[in-house]
Motif scaffolding. Structure first.
Motif, PDB file in Angstrom:
ATOM      1  N   LEU A 110     -26.230  40.708 -38.849  1.00 26.91           N
ATOM      2  CA  LEU A 110     -27.661  40.830 -39.092  1.00 26.91           C
ATOM      3  C   LEU A 110     -28.537  40.563 -37.873  1.00 26.91           C
ATOM      4  CD1 LEU A 110     -27.943  39.082 -42.593  1.00 26.91           C
ATOM      5  CD2 LEU A 110     -27.734  41.526 -42.088  1.00 26.91           C
ATOM      6  N   PHE A 111     -27.962  40.089 -36.768  1.00 26.38           N
ATOM      7  CA  PHE A 111     -28.765  39.768 -35.594  1.00 26.38           C
ATOM      8  C   PHE A 111     -28.331  40.516 -34.338  1.00 26.38           C
ATOM      9  CE2 PHE A 111     -29.729  36.317 -38.469  1.00 26.38           C
ATOM     10  CZ  PHE A 111     -31.077  36.077 -38.255  1.00 26.38           C
ATOM     11  N   GLY A 112     -27.510  41.557 -34.514  1.00 24.50           N
ATOM     12  CA  GLY A 112     -27.212  42.454 -33.405  1.00 24.50           C
ATOM     13  C   GLY A 112     -26.298  41.898 -32.339  1.00 24.50           C
ATOM     14  N   LEU A 113     -25.543  40.845 -32.628  1.00 23.04           N
ATOM     15  CA  LEU A 113     -24.594  40.317 -31.646  1.00 23.04           C
ATOM     16  C   LEU A 113     -23.451  41.310 -31.476  1.00 23.04           C
ATOM     17  CD1 LEU A 113     -23.604  37.960 -29.843  1.00 23.04           C
ATOM     18  CD2 LEU A 113     -22.411  37.074 -31.869  1.00 23.04           C
ATOM     19  N   PRO A 114     -23.239  41.827 -30.274  1.00 17.00           N
ATOM     20  CA  PRO A 114     -22.174  42.818 -30.088  1.00 17.00           C
ATOM     21  C   PRO A 114     -20.797  42.180 -30.154  1.00 17.00           C
ATOM     22  CG  PRO A 114     -23.169  42.280 -27.982  1.00 17.00           C
ATOM     23  CD  PRO A 114     -23.984  41.571 -29.025  1.00 17.00           C
ATOM     24  N   PRO A 115     -19.762  42.991 -30.343  1.00 17.25           N
ATOM     25  CA  PRO A 115     -18.402  42.444 -30.330  1.00 17.25           C
ATOM     26  C   PRO A 115     -18.023  41.960 -28.939  1.00 17.25           C
ATOM     27  CG  PRO A 115     -18.353  44.837 -30.397  1.00 17.25           C
ATOM     28  CD  PRO A 115     -19.789  44.449 -30.580  1.00 17.25           C
ATOM     29  N   ASP A 116     -17.040  41.084 -28.892  1.00 17.85           N
ATOM     30  CA  ASP A 116     -16.552  40.615 -27.602  1.00 17.85           C
ATOM     31  C   ASP A 116     -16.077  41.792 -26.758  1.00 17.85           C
ATOM     32  OD1 ASP A 116     -17.060  38.113 -28.546  1.00 17.85           O
ATOM     33  OD2 ASP A 116     -14.991  37.392 -28.492  1.00 17.85           O
ATOM     34  N   ASP A 117     -16.284  41.662 -25.447  1.00 18.22           N
ATOM     35  CA  ASP A 117     -15.783  42.666 -24.522  1.00 18.22           C
ATOM     36  C   ASP A 117     -15.391  41.968 -23.230  1.00 18.22           C
ATOM     37  OD1 ASP A 117     -18.176  42.172 -23.099  1.00 18.22           O
ATOM     38  OD2 ASP A 117     -19.187  43.899 -23.953  1.00 18.22           O
ATOM     39  N   ALA A 118     -15.253  42.714 -22.167  1.00 17.62           N
ATOM     40  CA  ALA A 118     -14.774  42.129 -20.915  1.00 17.62           C
ATOM     41  C   ALA A 118     -15.724  41.074 -20.362  1.00 17.62           C
ATOM     42  CB  ALA A 118     -14.561  43.234 -19.882  1.00 17.62           C
ATOM     43  N   SER A 119     -17.012  41.150 -20.712  1.00 20.73           N
ATOM     44  CA  SER A 119     -17.977  40.202 -20.160  1.00 20.73           C
ATOM     45  C   SER A 119     -18.625  39.303 -21.212  1.00 20.73           C
ATOM     46  CB  SER A 119     -19.076  40.955 -19.398  1.00 20.73           C
ATOM     47  OG  SER A 119     -19.768  41.835 -20.262  1.00 20.73           O
ATOM     48  N   LEU A 120     -18.180  39.402 -22.466  1.00 19.73           N
ATOM     49  CA  LEU A 120     -18.737  38.577 -23.534  1.00 19.73           C
ATOM     50  C   LEU A 120     -17.626  37.986 -24.378  1.00 19.73           C
ATOM     51  CD1 LEU A 120     -21.091  37.512 -25.312  1.00 19.73           C
ATOM     52  CD2 LEU A 120     -20.939  39.660 -26.596  1.00 19.73           C
ATOM     53  N   GLN A 121     -17.713  36.677 -24.594  1.00 21.33           N
ATOM     54  CA  GLN A 121     -16.743  35.994 -25.453  1.00 21.33           C
ATOM     55  C   GLN A 121     -17.482  34.989 -26.314  1.00 21.33           C
ATOM     56  OE1 GLN A 121     -13.945  33.146 -23.696  1.00 21.33           O
ATOM     57  NE2 GLN A 121     -12.296  34.067 -24.900  1.00 21.33           N
ATOM     58  N   VAL A 122     -17.306  35.092 -27.634  1.00 19.42           N
ATOM     59  CA  VAL A 122     -17.850  34.114 -28.576  1.00 19.42           C
ATOM     60  C   VAL A 122     -16.679  33.294 -29.105  1.00 19.42           C
ATOM     61  CG1 VAL A 122     -19.125  33.754 -30.715  1.00 19.42           C
ATOM     62  CG2 VAL A 122     -19.759  35.633 -29.183  1.00 19.42           C
ATOM     63  N   ARG A 123     -16.733  32.000 -28.878  1.00 21.28           N
ATOM     64  CA  ARG A 123     -15.617  31.124 -29.243  1.00 21.28           C
ATOM     65  C   ARG A 123     -16.020  30.209 -30.381  1.00 21.28           C
ATOM     66  NH1 ARG A 123     -12.969  28.586 -23.901  1.00 21.28           N
ATOM     67  NH2 ARG A 123     -11.444  28.010 -25.499  1.00 21.28           N
ATOM     68  N   GLU A 124     -15.235  30.217 -31.451  1.00 21.90           N
ATOM     69  CA  GLU A 124     -15.462  29.326 -32.584  1.00 21.90           C
ATOM     70  C   GLU A 124     -14.778  27.993 -32.282  1.00 21.90           C
ATOM     71  OE1 GLU A 124     -14.048  28.782 -37.184  1.00 21.90           O
ATOM     72  OE2 GLU A 124     -14.287  30.852 -36.453  1.00 21.90           O
ATOM     73  N   MET A 125     -15.562  27.038 -31.804  1.00 22.52           N
ATOM     74  CA  MET A 125     -14.999  25.740 -31.443  1.00 22.52           C
ATOM     75  C   MET A 125     -16.115  24.723 -31.285  1.00 22.52           C
ATOM     76  SD  MET A 125     -13.952  26.249 -27.395  1.00 22.52           S
ATOM     77  CE  MET A 125     -13.256  24.596 -27.318  1.00 22.52           C
ATOM     78  N   ASN A 126     -15.723  23.472 -31.200  1.00 19.29           N
ATOM     79  CA  ASN A 126     -16.668  22.383 -30.988  1.00 19.29           C
ATOM     80  C   ASN A 126     -17.123  22.379 -29.537  1.00 19.29           C
ATOM     81  OD1 ASN A 126     -17.737  19.673 -30.486  1.00 19.29           O
ATOM     82  ND2 ASN A 126     -16.915  19.151 -32.500  1.00 19.29           N
ATOM     83  N   ALA A 127     -18.430  22.286 -29.324  1.00 17.78           N
ATOM     84  CA  ALA A 127     -18.971  22.281 -27.968  1.00 17.78           C
ATOM     85  C   ALA A 127     -18.441  21.114 -27.159  1.00 17.78           C
ATOM     86  CB  ALA A 127     -20.496  22.245 -28.016  1.00 17.78           C
ATOM     87  N   LEU A 128     -18.206  19.975 -27.803  1.00 19.48           N
ATOM     88  CA  LEU A 128     -17.684  18.811 -27.086  1.00 19.48           C
ATOM     89  C   LEU A 128     -16.286  19.094 -26.544  1.00 19.48           C
ATOM     90  CD1 LEU A 128     -18.248  15.911 -26.228  1.00 19.48           C
ATOM     91  CD2 LEU A 128     -17.234  15.148 -28.393  1.00 19.48           C
ATOM     92  N   ASP A 129     -15.472  19.787 -27.324  1.00 24.52           N
ATOM     93  CA  ASP A 129     -14.132  20.145 -26.835  1.00 24.52           C
ATOM     94  C   ASP A 129     -14.229  21.085 -25.640  1.00 24.52           C
ATOM     95  OD1 ASP A 129     -12.951  18.630 -28.822  1.00 24.52           O
ATOM     96  OD2 ASP A 129     -12.750  20.318 -30.209  1.00 24.52           O
ATOM     97  N   PHE A 130     -15.198  22.004 -25.677  1.00 28.99           N
ATOM     98  CA  PHE A 130     -15.350  22.940 -24.562  1.00 28.99           C
ATOM     99  C   PHE A 130     -15.703  22.208 -23.277  1.00 28.99           C
ATOM    100  CE2 PHE A 130     -17.708  25.696 -21.758  1.00 28.99           C
ATOM    101  CZ  PHE A 130     -16.982  26.872 -21.763  1.00 28.99           C
ATOM    102  N   VAL A 131     -16.711  21.347 -23.329  1.00 25.87           N
ATOM    103  CA  VAL A 131     -17.157  20.698 -22.087  1.00 25.87           C
ATOM    104  C   VAL A 131     -16.159  19.663 -21.596  1.00 25.87           C
ATOM    105  CG1 VAL A 131     -19.588  21.153 -22.517  1.00 25.87           C
ATOM    106  CG2 VAL A 131     -18.595  18.996 -23.315  1.00 25.87           C
ATOM    107  N   ASN A 132     -15.337  19.131 -22.497  1.00 26.33           N
ATOM    108  CA  ASN A 132     -14.329  18.150 -22.083  1.00 26.33           C
ATOM    109  C   ASN A 132     -13.057  18.791 -21.541  1.00 26.33           C
ATOM    110  OD1 ASN A 132     -15.579  15.639 -22.485  1.00 26.33           O
ATOM    111  ND2 ASN A 132     -15.135  15.667 -24.686  1.00 26.33           N
ATOM    112  N   ASP A 133     -12.918  20.082 -21.678  1.00 21.90           N
ATOM    113  CA  ASP A 133     -11.717  20.780 -21.233  1.00 21.90           C
ATOM    114  C   ASP A 133     -11.742  20.939 -19.706  1.00 21.90           C
ATOM    115  OD1 ASP A 133      -9.594  22.465 -20.692  1.00 21.90           O
ATOM    116  OD2 ASP A 133     -10.094  23.922 -22.258  1.00 21.90           O
ATOM    117  N   PRO A 134     -10.795  20.336 -18.996  1.00 25.42           N
ATOM    118  CA  PRO A 134     -10.787  20.460 -17.535  1.00 25.42           C
ATOM    119  C   PRO A 134     -10.749  21.905 -17.044  1.00 25.42           C
ATOM    120  CG  PRO A 134      -9.255  18.745 -18.243  1.00 25.42           C
ATOM    121  CD  PRO A 134      -9.703  19.466 -19.483  1.00 25.42           C
ATOM    122  N   ALA A 135     -10.239  22.814 -17.870  1.00 24.47           N
ATOM    123  CA  ALA A 135     -10.185  24.221 -17.466  1.00 24.47           C
ATOM    124  C   ALA A 135     -11.578  24.817 -17.274  1.00 24.47           C
ATOM    125  CB  ALA A 135      -9.412  25.035 -18.503  1.00 24.47           C
ATOM    126  N   ASN A 136     -12.600  24.190 -17.864  1.00 25.98           N
ATOM    127  CA  ASN A 136     -13.963  24.705 -17.734  1.00 25.98           C
ATOM    128  C   ASN A 136     -14.779  23.978 -16.672  1.00 25.98           C
ATOM    129  OD1 ASN A 136     -13.668  26.571 -19.909  1.00 25.98           O
ATOM    130  ND2 ASN A 136     -13.901  24.882 -21.349  1.00 25.98           N
TER     131      ASN A 136
END
Length: 260
Positions: A110-136
């Motif tokens: 309903l809000f026009g979010l396009p599907p993931d592609d080579a330059s867009l990734q939507v990740r279903e996860m906790n933001a705290l886990d993302f920022v705590n991940d050394p890979a990021n």
């Protein structure tokens, strides 16, 4: 964020998370999480623009980062920032992190979010886990933080440890923008103090509608040249139709008020 009665939409109500609901008024579709608080909005006639003023202000990093390589959004909202960054910065890798699958699904439908592609990734996860991940860590040029639950009493993550992890994610010249909103003025002081402890420089723009305050935080403090910033603001207005001159005026006001 503001308060208006939502219309429940049963298609986006996976158990274990607040349901995603919508309202429409005068050509604007608003996202809610089962309550009256607006979590984002989209003008139906201009779905690829940013409708809400405080959300547009989250883009003030453009004054300092004209060509980011990696942009991360913590908290998808109605996907306005994610869509805008994906469309306007095609060379950048754009990542959105959202815990609630109902929000992701309603943004796709309903809000026009396009599907993931080579330059867009939507990740279903906790933001705290993302920022705590050394890979990021050390890889993000722009980090946009807008993390609220269905009650919108204050940011879901607001500790010094969280903001330290946000700073850890930034590249040496990285920038974080964050929305600080809540039903208690102590929310502002708590979040700003935590940011000031973890970032080299922190400033904020004057409050906009419904008590939203947008903060900009720098991994390393930049040299401020207001003549250059006004030139960049004019270019942003011309290319992206964002009133960036107001951002520069706000930063100038902040520096005047906090001099010394």
């Amino acid at each position: 964020m503001s308060s208006i009665p939502p219309r429940a939409d049963p298609r986006f109500a996976q158990p274990g998370h607040p349901p995603a609901t919508v309202t429409e008024f005068e050509g604007v579709r608003s996202l809610h999480l089962g309550t009256s608080w607006v979590q984002g909005a989209m003008r139906l006639s201009r779905p690829d623009t940013i409708e809400l003023e405080y959300v547009r202000m989250m883009m003030m990093w453009m004054l300092f980062q004209p060509a980011p390589r990696r942009i991360v959004q913590l908290g998808l909202g109605s996907a306005a920032l994610t869509k805008f960054c994906h469309a306007r910065f095609p060379e950048a890798q754009v990542t959105a992190v959202e815990l609630n699958p109902n929000v992701i699904e309603i943004c796709r439908a309903l809000f026009g979010l396009p599907p993931d592609d080579a330059s867009l990734q939507v990740r279903e996860m906790n933001a705290l886990d993302f920022v705590n991940d050394p890979a990021n860590h050390g890889k993000v040029d722009v980090l946009q933080v807008d993390l609220y639950d269905e009650h919108a009493r204050g940011p879901v993550l607001d500790t010094p440890e969280f903001y330290q992890a946000c700073a850890d994610c930034l590249a040496p010249d990285g920038i974080m923008t964050a929305n600080v909103f809540g039903d208690d003025f102590s929310n502002y002081d708590k979040n700003l103090l935590a940011m000031e402890q973890e970032f080299d420089a922190v400033a904020w723009l004057p409050e906009v509608h419904d008590a939203n305050v947008i903060v900009i935080a720098f991994k390393h403090a930049p040299q401020i040249d207001f003549a250059l910033l006004y030139d960049r603001a004019a270019d942003i207005k011309r290319r992206h139709n964002l009133d960036a001159k107001r951002w520069v005026n706000g930063l100038k006001e902040w520096m005047r008020d906090h001099a010394g």
